[in-house]
Design an enzyme around this catalytic site. Structure first.
Site, PDB file in Angstrom:
ATOM      1  CB  SER A 148       0.921  -0.409  -5.886  1.00 31.86           C
ATOM      2  OG  SER A 148       1.344  -1.343  -4.909  1.00 31.86           O
ATOM      3  CG  ASP A 176       6.463 -12.990   5.105  1.00 34.93           C
ATOM      4  OD1 ASP A 176       5.557 -12.175   5.312  1.00 34.93           O
ATOM      5  OD2 ASP A 176       6.857 -13.306   3.961  1.00 34.93           O
TER       6      ASP A 176
HETATM    7  P1  ADP Z   1       2.191  -9.293   4.301  1.00 38.24           P
HETATM    8  O1  ADP Z   1       2.652  -9.223   5.736  1.00 38.24           O
HETATM    9  O2  ADP Z   1       1.337 -10.511   4.088  1.00 38.24           O
HETATM   10  O3  ADP Z   1       3.373  -9.250   3.337  1.00 38.24           O
HETATM   11  P2  ADP Z   1       1.487  -6.413   3.810  1.00 38.24           P
HETATM   12  O4  ADP Z   1       1.971  -5.811   5.094  1.00 38.24           O
HETATM   13  O5  ADP Z   1       2.286  -6.137   2.588  1.00 38.24           O
HETATM   14  O6  ADP Z   1       1.222  -8.022   4.000  1.00 38.24           O
HETATM   15  O7  ADP Z   1      -0.018  -5.927   3.538  1.00 38.24           O
HETATM   16  C1  ADP Z   1      -1.017  -6.131   4.526  1.00 38.24           C
HETATM   17  C2  ADP Z   1      -2.391  -5.927   3.943  1.00 38.24           C
HETATM   18  O8  ADP Z   1      -2.542  -4.562   3.481  1.00 38.24           O
HETATM   19  C3  ADP Z   1      -2.679  -6.770   2.712  1.00 38.24           C
HETATM   20  O9  ADP Z   1      -3.146  -8.047   3.052  1.00 38.24           O
HETATM   21  C4  ADP Z   1      -3.762  -5.930   2.035  1.00 38.24           C
HETATM   22  O10 ADP Z   1      -5.014  -6.157   2.654  1.00 38.24           O
HETATM   23  C5  ADP Z   1      -3.339  -4.495   2.325  1.00 38.24           C
HETATM   24  N1  ADP Z   1      -2.524  -3.908   1.224  1.00 38.24           N
HETATM   25  C6  ADP Z   1      -1.230  -3.535   1.288  1.00 38.24           C
HETATM   26  N2  ADP Z   1      -0.820  -2.998   0.118  1.00 38.24           N
HETATM   27  C7  ADP Z   1      -1.872  -3.079  -0.735  1.00 38.24           C
HETATM   28  C8  ADP Z   1      -2.094  -2.692  -2.109  1.00 38.24           C
HETATM   29  N3  ADP Z   1      -1.156  -2.128  -2.878  1.00 38.24           N
HETATM   30  N4  ADP Z   1      -3.331  -2.917  -2.611  1.00 38.24           N
HETATM   31  C9  ADP Z   1      -4.297  -3.498  -1.881  1.00 38.24           C
HETATM   32  N5  ADP Z   1      -4.165  -3.865  -0.595  1.00 38.24           N
HETATM   33  C10 ADP Z   1      -2.974  -3.660  -0.016  1.00 38.24           C
HETATM   34 MG    MG Z   2       6.453 -11.927   2.257  1.00 35.36          MG
END
Ligand code: ADP
Ligand code: MG
Length: 285
Positions: A70, A38
């Site tokens: 959030s 990850d």
């Molecule tokens: P990762 O696999 O890096 O943990 P996530 O699946 O949590 O990433 O999120 C993927 C993408 O979705 C983030 O890079 C962002 O662009 C967008 N995103 C998710 N949640 C939020 C939020 N609360 N505010 C802004 N962007 C978000």
């Molecule tokens: Mg992570």
């Protein structure tokens, strides 16, 4: 290996900060062909900071109003930046969390969206902002877009740096003949920029939370896979992998889902687990 050898192996690993929950996990590490990581909180420190605010002058205030509801690491960074700037956090209604994309809500009667380009599908998006988005992403910064009504009005760039130990640990794994892969929900440009910094072999980006386990299973076609993660989103991938390795700093559900836990929260723990497994299973037949 004998039960005694297993106890010695897991005991030595524990002293090095590598908690191995059972003998099967210690043995399985020996056969691993691919290590999948990850990004946020695993390869990177996981404490993102807002570095740039571009566009309409209320971009930060509007984003913070939504992100206050959030718990995403990006949301925490945005709210913190707004507090530092002394901005009031306005109340919103109709809050909605879109997993892996961002958040939406109403603020002063208007629909606001805060998140990735995917969340902005169908909206007007000025070319000048698009160009800034790409340039910031190439600097390894995650870009969060802010839209009011049917147009993108601004963006925030957020930086999360690799842990100092990540690059060396990935080099060590590659030197042992393992393939290294990054699996992330973040954008391709950002993921590739971070991947280049730490020397990862393959980057799989734009992965939705419910798709991570599918990617792990696909990679298992090439042999046993270890998945290393820390988030709630990572739990299915941790259980699907041949060996699930959780960061000790991770969420409770990640720690429960992994069969190995890295107390020191750095990727050197993966190298130590590998070496301990090899010692235990190659020396004593
Ligand atoms: P990762 O696999 O890096 O943990 P996530 O699946 O949590 O990433 O999120 C993927 C993408 O979705 C983030 O890079 C962002 O662009 C967008 N995103 C998710 N949640 C939020 C939020 N609360 N505010 C802004 N962007 C978000
Ligand atoms: Mg992570």
């Amino acid at each position: 290996a004998t039960p005694t050898a297993l106890m010695v192996g897991t005991g030595r690993a524990a002293k090095l900060g590598v908690l191995i929950k059972n003998g099967e996990a210690l043995e399985a590490v020996n056969g691993i062909k691919t290590v999948v990581f990850d990004k946020t909180g695993t390869i990177t420190v996981g404490k993102p900071q807002v570095t740039d605010v571009v566009g309409a002058k209320d971009t930060l205030a509007v984003a913070a109003a939504l992100e206050d509801a959030s718990e995403h690491p990006l949301a925490l960074a945005i709210v913190q930046k707004a507090r530092e700037a002394g901005l009031p956090v306005e109340p919103v209604t109709d809050f909605n969390n879109v997993a892996g994309e961002g958040v939406t809500a109403r603020l002063a009667g208007q629909v606001i969206r805060v998140g990735s380009a995917r969340l902005m599908a169908g909206l007007a998006y000025p070319a000048e902002l698009q160009a800034r988005e790409r340039a910031l992403q190439d600097e390894a910064k995650t870009v969060v877009l802010v839209a009011r009504g049917d147009a993108v009005i601004g963006l925030l760039a957020i930086q999360d740096v690799p842990k100092p130990s990540s690059k060396h640990a990935i080099e060590e794994l590659k030197a042992r003949g393992l393939k290294t892969v990054m699996l992330t929900g973040d954008n391709q440009r950002v993921a590739q920029a971070i991947g280049d910094q730490v020397g990862i072999d393959q980057v799989i980006a734009g992965v939705l939370p419910n798709e991570k386990a599918d990617h792990v299973r696909a990679l298992e076609q090439g042999g046993p896979v270890a998945f290393v993660g820390d988030g709630i989103n990572d739990a299915p991938a941790l259980t699907s992998a041949t060996v699930g390795i959780a960061m000790g700093s991770g969420t409770d559900v990640a720690i429960e889902s992994g069969s190995i836990v890295l107390v020191q929260n750095d990727l050197n723990g993966v190298v130590r687990a590998l070496d301990m497994s090899q010692k235990t299973f190659n020396r004593i037949k």
